[in-house]
Write a protein that holds these residues in place. Structure first.
Motif, PDB file in Angstrom:
ATOM      1  N   VAL A  75       0.870  -1.182   0.000  1.00  0.00           N
ATOM      2  CA  VAL A  75       0.000   0.000   0.000  1.00  0.00           C
ATOM      3  C   VAL A  75       0.904   1.228   0.000  1.00  0.00           C
ATOM      4  N   VAL A  76       0.603   2.166  -0.894  1.00  0.00           N
ATOM      5  CA  VAL A  76       1.412   3.390  -0.962  1.00  0.00           C
ATOM      6  C   VAL A  76       0.825   4.415   0.007  1.00  0.00           C
ATOM      7  N   GLU A  77       1.680   4.929   0.871  1.00  0.00           N
ATOM      8  CA  GLU A  77       1.232   5.957   1.812  1.00  0.00           C
ATOM      9  C   GLU A  77       1.963   7.260   1.528  1.00  0.00           C
ATOM     10  N   HIS A  78       1.198   8.283   1.256  1.00  0.00           N
ATOM     11  CA  HIS A  78       1.748   9.615   0.954  1.00  0.00           C
ATOM     12  C   HIS A  78       1.793  10.397   2.267  1.00  0.00           C
ATOM     13  N   HIS A 130       2.801  16.257   2.155  1.00  0.00           N
ATOM     14  CA  HIS A 130       1.985  16.828   1.072  1.00  0.00           C
ATOM     15  C   HIS A 130       2.464  18.203   0.617  1.00  0.00           C
ATOM     16  N   PRO A 159      -0.235  -3.913   3.885  1.00  0.00           N
ATOM     17  CA  PRO A 159      -1.440  -3.359   4.514  1.00  0.00           C
ATOM     18  C   PRO A 159      -1.537  -3.776   5.976  1.00  0.00           C
ATOM     19  N   ALA A 160      -2.007  -2.856   6.799  1.00  0.00           N
ATOM     20  CA  ALA A 160      -2.139  -3.141   8.235  1.00  0.00           C
ATOM     21  C   ALA A 160      -3.279  -4.131   8.441  1.00  0.00           C
ATOM     22  N   GLU A 206      -6.465  -5.715   9.996  1.00  0.00           N
ATOM     23  CA  GLU A 206      -7.622  -5.103  10.660  1.00  0.00           C
ATOM     24  C   GLU A 206      -7.746  -5.631  12.081  1.00  0.00           C
ATOM     25  N   GLU A 208     -12.082  -5.250  17.360  1.00  0.00           N
ATOM     26  CA  GLU A 208     -12.229  -4.885  18.767  1.00  0.00           C
ATOM     27  C   GLU A 208     -13.340  -5.693  19.406  1.00  0.00           C
ATOM     28  N   ALA A 216     -15.735  -4.230  25.475  1.00  0.00           N
ATOM     29  CA  ALA A 216     -14.445  -4.267  26.166  1.00  0.00           C
ATOM     30  C   ALA A 216     -14.263  -3.032  27.046  1.00  0.00           C
ATOM     31  N   GLY A 217     -14.797  -1.889  26.600  1.00  0.00           N
ATOM     32  CA  GLY A 217     -14.616  -0.645  27.349  1.00  0.00           C
ATOM     33  C   GLY A 217     -15.676  -0.485  28.428  1.00  0.00           C
ATOM     34  N   MET A 220     -16.707  -1.315  18.672  1.00  0.00           N
ATOM     35  CA  MET A 220     -17.042  -0.569  19.898  1.00  0.00           C
ATOM     36  C   MET A 220     -17.182   0.917  19.558  1.00  0.00           C
ATOM     37  N   GLY A 275      -8.154  -2.429   3.707  1.00  0.00           N
ATOM     38  CA  GLY A 275      -6.736  -2.325   4.058  1.00  0.00           C
ATOM     39  C   GLY A 275      -5.869  -1.645   3.021  1.00  0.00           C
TER      40      GLY A 275
END
Lengths: 210, 136
Positions: free
Chosen positions: A117-120, A123, A179-180, A182, A185, A189-190, B1, B61
């Motif tokens: 994935v290209v992240e710019h 800028h 790519p990160a 996913e 969550e 949990a909170g 959440m 993603g």
């Protein structure tokens, strides 16, 4: 090549007068720089719009102020539909100015075909150049950007001759990474309610009893 | 959440009025494309989350989604069939106060066509009229 702006002297301030001015198709502005007194001016909105549309950064002033001026700051309304105000900086062709120029990416990175994935990241870059040679934008070519590689500001392909980068050339501008994943969550949990600042736990219990 | 503040000074807040346009948070600063509100309103934490899921399922993603609003305001309600009086109701949900011009979401790392489709999906979830804007 620069456009001409016919400016008039403005001897009033305040939002009400300036609002009326905008309704007449004119804009409030200010001309400053070169150690001279700042001059409040009235600029025709259509002329300024044309200048911006043509991509010119330097204008030739006529009327209440003369000489060349750089469009230092153009203020738009919330929806970027109407011009609000313009700052004009007096410049000379022989001097050098520091300006911020957009940094765009060009082409397709081979790393994208390798699953990346290209992240710019950056800028805008700051450059020092002659006012007559300010580029519309600078470009970074992605054709050699493979997976897990980065491009720095030193890789800019079209920096004009005589222009100098003020932003550190080692600054990473574009990256190509995997790519990160996913993060799912967990529901619930909170806490159900946020903590109230200054309230003790005993107070909460009392409140619940009531 | 759904989003919610961690700590608050007061559990309940007054309703307030939305007056004027957004003078802050009205430009695309993190990504290349953004979704700008054209109307004012409240955006509940559930709606913000629904938008996030809709966008992330589309970009999968590839790009990066930025959420530019946070639900800071608690909205209370009184239970059904309750007699009038007896004080203000309990917090029901959390909402972000949106002024016209506020950027709600931003996208980076995707092309214009993909961003347009993604933000259109996201726009369907929004309770206010929105438009796509570019950085610059």
């Amino acid at each position: 090549m620069s456009d001409t702006l016919q400016v008039e002297k403005r001897d009033f301030k305040g939002k009400r007068r300036n609002h009326r001015l905008r309704l007449e198709g004119k804009l409030p502005g200010i001309v400053y720089g070169h150690g001279e007194e700042p001059v409040s001016v009235i600029v025709p909105a259509d002329q300024l719009r044309a200048t911006i549309r043509h991509g010119h950064k330097v204008v030739e002033l006529q009327g209440a102020a003369t000489g060349q001026a750089l469009l230092q700051n153009v203020e738009w309304d919330t929806f970027q539909q109407h011009l609000i105000h313009v700052d004009l900086l007096r410049v000379d062709a022989s001097e050098r100015v520091e300006v911020e120029v957009p940094l765009l990416i060009r082409g397709e990175a081979p790393g994208e075909h390798e699953g990346g994935v290209v992240e710019h990241i950056i800028h805008h870059v700051e450059i020092e150049t002659s006012p007559l040679a300010i580029p519309d934008a600078l470009h970074l070519s992605l054709k050699n950007l493979h997976l897990n590689q980065t491009l720095t500001l030193a890789d800019i392909v079209d920096l004009p001759e005589g222009a100098k980068l003020i932003t550190d050339p080692k600054t990473v501008a574009v990256t190509c990474h995997e790519p990160a994943a996913e993060v799912e969550e967990e529901a619930g949990a909170g806490a159900a309610e946020p903590e109230v600042i200054g309230r003790k736990a005993a107070d909460d219990e009392e409140a619940e009893k009531k | 959440m759904a989003l919610m503040p961690k700590r608050v000074k007061h559990r309940k807040s007054q309703r307030g009025r939305i007056r004027g346009n957004a003078t802050r948070g009205n430009r695309v600063v993190f990504g290349e494309y953004g979704l700008q509100a054209e109307q004012g309103g409240w955006l509940s934490a559930q709606t913000i989350e629904a938008g996030r899921i809709a966008a992330q399922q589309y970009i999968r993603g590839e790009g990066k989604l930025y959420i530019r609003v946070f639900p800071q305001k608690s909205v209370t309600s009184i239970p059904l069939e309750t007699r009038m009086g007896k004080g203000k109701g309990e917090p029901e949900y959390w909402a972000a106060v949106i002024k016209p011009g506020t950027i709600l979401y931003e996208l980076s790392g995707v092309g214009e066509a993909a961003a347009k489709l993604c933000l259109a999906r996201l726009a369907h979830k929004m309770p206010v009229r929105v438009r796509m804007v570019k950085r610059g």
